[in-house]
Design a protein around this motif. Structure first.
Motif, PDB file in Angstrom:
ATOM      1  N   THR A  23      28.244  -5.444  10.807  1.00 39.28           N
ATOM      2  CA  THR A  23      29.554  -4.984  11.279  1.00 39.28           C
ATOM      3  C   THR A  23      30.639  -5.999  10.938  1.00 39.28           C
ATOM      4  O   THR A  23      31.695  -5.644  10.404  1.00 39.28           O
ATOM      5  CB  THR A  23      29.510  -4.739  12.803  1.00 39.28           C
ATOM      6  OG1 THR A  23      28.519  -3.742  13.090  1.00 39.28           O
ATOM      7  CG2 THR A  23      30.850  -4.277  13.335  1.00 39.28           C
ATOM      8  N   LEU A  50      33.872  -5.502   8.404  1.00 35.46           N
ATOM      9  CA  LEU A  50      35.230  -5.674   8.919  1.00 35.46           C
ATOM     10  C   LEU A  50      35.976  -6.761   8.157  1.00 35.46           C
ATOM     11  O   LEU A  50      37.157  -6.601   7.819  1.00 35.46           O
ATOM     12  CB  LEU A  50      35.193  -5.998  10.413  1.00 35.46           C
ATOM     13  CG  LEU A  50      34.844  -4.830  11.331  1.00 35.46           C
ATOM     14  CD1 LEU A  50      34.553  -5.332  12.742  1.00 35.46           C
ATOM     15  CD2 LEU A  50      35.970  -3.793  11.342  1.00 35.46           C
ATOM     16  N   SER A  76      37.136  -8.321  18.214  1.00 33.20           N
ATOM     17  CA  SER A  76      38.432  -7.659  18.399  1.00 33.20           C
ATOM     18  C   SER A  76      38.265  -6.142  18.495  1.00 33.20           C
ATOM     19  O   SER A  76      39.025  -5.477  19.195  1.00 33.20           O
ATOM     20  CB  SER A  76      39.412  -8.029  17.278  1.00 33.20           C
ATOM     21  OG  SER A  76      38.931  -7.631  16.016  1.00 33.20           O
ATOM     22  N   TYR A  77      37.276  -5.606  17.819  1.00 34.17           N
ATOM     23  CA  TYR A  77      37.005  -4.165  17.885  1.00 34.17           C
ATOM     24  C   TYR A  77      36.370  -3.764  19.215  1.00 34.17           C
ATOM     25  O   TYR A  77      36.722  -2.747  19.789  1.00 34.17           O
ATOM     26  CB  TYR A  77      36.066  -3.760  16.749  1.00 34.17           C
ATOM     27  CG  TYR A  77      36.723  -2.964  15.659  1.00 34.17           C
ATOM     28  CD1 TYR A  77      36.424  -1.614  15.460  1.00 34.17           C
ATOM     29  CD2 TYR A  77      37.643  -3.560  14.814  1.00 34.17           C
ATOM     30  CE1 TYR A  77      37.020  -0.894  14.455  1.00 34.17           C
ATOM     31  CE2 TYR A  77      38.250  -2.842  13.799  1.00 34.17           C
ATOM     32  CZ  TYR A  77      37.936  -1.512  13.624  1.00 34.17           C
ATOM     33  OH  TYR A  77      38.533  -0.789  12.622  1.00 34.17           O
ATOM     34  N   VAL A 135      32.855   1.528  13.049  1.00 33.80           N
ATOM     35  CA  VAL A 135      33.482   0.630  12.084  1.00 33.80           C
ATOM     36  C   VAL A 135      33.399   1.220  10.679  1.00 33.80           C
ATOM     37  O   VAL A 135      34.371   1.179   9.919  1.00 33.80           O
ATOM     38  CB  VAL A 135      32.831  -0.766  12.151  1.00 33.80           C
ATOM     39  CG1 VAL A 135      33.172  -1.604  10.932  1.00 33.80           C
ATOM     40  CG2 VAL A 135      33.270  -1.470  13.434  1.00 33.80           C
ATOM     41  N   ASP A 157      36.096   3.645   9.896  1.00 30.95           N
ATOM     42  CA  ASP A 157      37.377   2.993   9.621  1.00 30.95           C
ATOM     43  C   ASP A 157      37.386   2.334   8.242  1.00 30.95           C
ATOM     44  O   ASP A 157      38.410   2.342   7.551  1.00 30.95           O
ATOM     45  CB  ASP A 157      37.692   1.965  10.706  1.00 30.95           C
ATOM     46  CG  ASP A 157      38.030   2.617  12.038  1.00 30.95           C
ATOM     47  OD1 ASP A 157      38.178   3.859  12.091  1.00 30.95           O
ATOM     48  OD2 ASP A 157      38.147   1.877  13.032  1.00 30.95           O
TER      49      ASP A 157
END
Length: 157
Positions: free
Chosen positions: A46, A50, A60-61, A81, A84
């Motif tokens: 992840t 990011l 932060s997510y 994630v 996005d």
């Protein structure tokens, strides 16, 4: 354009928790101590995605202070994630990961973990590789106190 992302995670191993690596449950007397399910491999993947996409980091997510993420399924976090990352126009070329774990043996479940990570990301298994290293009896991994994961990803658009 291509971008590289680097992800890392470390969790203490404790009794009473499940050991989950790449979305696969391992039969072991200890598991990751984490705010979510503690899957260090998926957390490293992840963060790598990011970072490469310039979208932030896992903290932060999914802030650990937010109780809605308590015991969350790391596979669902990664799927969020990945949506996005795709929405930003990126696609995964490959993912390469290292798990640092003294016990249990990783190799018997390696292909299952690779297939699981690929399925979560919606990519081919050939685009994912995961290898394992021991801690050579050195703390904290080698003494069975922790598990670590690192991941590098290559994105393109």
């Amino acid at each position: 354009m291509i971008k590289v992302g680097l992800g890392y995670d470390l969790h203490r191993l404790v009794a009473g928790r499940k050991l989950i690596l790449g979305g696969v449950l391992f039969d072991f007397e200890k598991g990751e101590d984490g705010h979510s399910d503690g899957d260090v491999l998926l957390h490293a993947v992840t963060d790598a995605l990011l970072g490469a996409a310039g979208l932030g980091d896992i903290g932060s997510y999914f802030p650990p202070e937010d109780m809605k993420w308590k015991d969350a399924d790391s596979a669902e976090l990664l799927r969020t994630v990945m949506k996005d990352v795709r929405a930003a126009g990126w696609q995964i070329e490959n993912i390469d990961c290292v798990i640092k774990l003294e016990k249990p043996k990783f190799l018997p479940k390696r292909q299952e973990v690779i297939d699981s990570v690929a399925a979560i990301l919606g990519i081919k298994s050939e685009q994912v590789f995961v290898k394992a290293k021991t801690g050579e009896k050195l703390p904290p991994v080698g003494t069975g106190e922790a598990v670590e994961a690192e991941c590098v990803c290559l994105l393109s658009r």
